[in-house]
Design a protein around this motif. Structure first.
Motif: not given
Ligand code: SF4
Length: 63
Positions: A8-13, A33, A57-59
């Motif tokens: 989930d690239q919206d969450v990946c840091i 990402k 971040v468990s993404c």
């Protein structure tokens, strides 16, 4: 067919843990990402233990 890990690239840091630990499966995309580019590059167990379970971040998810 084997399960495929999906980031989930919206969450990946962009921490680099998955790309460092399992580079046969994960790489950084042009947007910086992580992405899965070859789900056959490692076993599901390795993907689970060395990428999914350590992502801060468990993404990373199975689909
Ligand atoms: S471990 Fe998670 S946060 Fe880090 S680069 Fe991979 S997907 Fe992104």
């Amino acid at each position: 067919m084997a399960r495929e890990p999906w980031v989930d690239q919206d969450v990946c840091i962009s921490c680099g843990l998955c790309t460092d630990n399992v580079p046969e499966v994960f790489r950084f995309a042009d947007n910086g990402k992580a992405e899965c580019y070859d789900q056959t590059g490692a076993s599901e167990e390795e993907i689970q233990n060395d990428a999914i379970d350590v992502c801060p971040v468990s993404c990373i998810h199975w689909r």
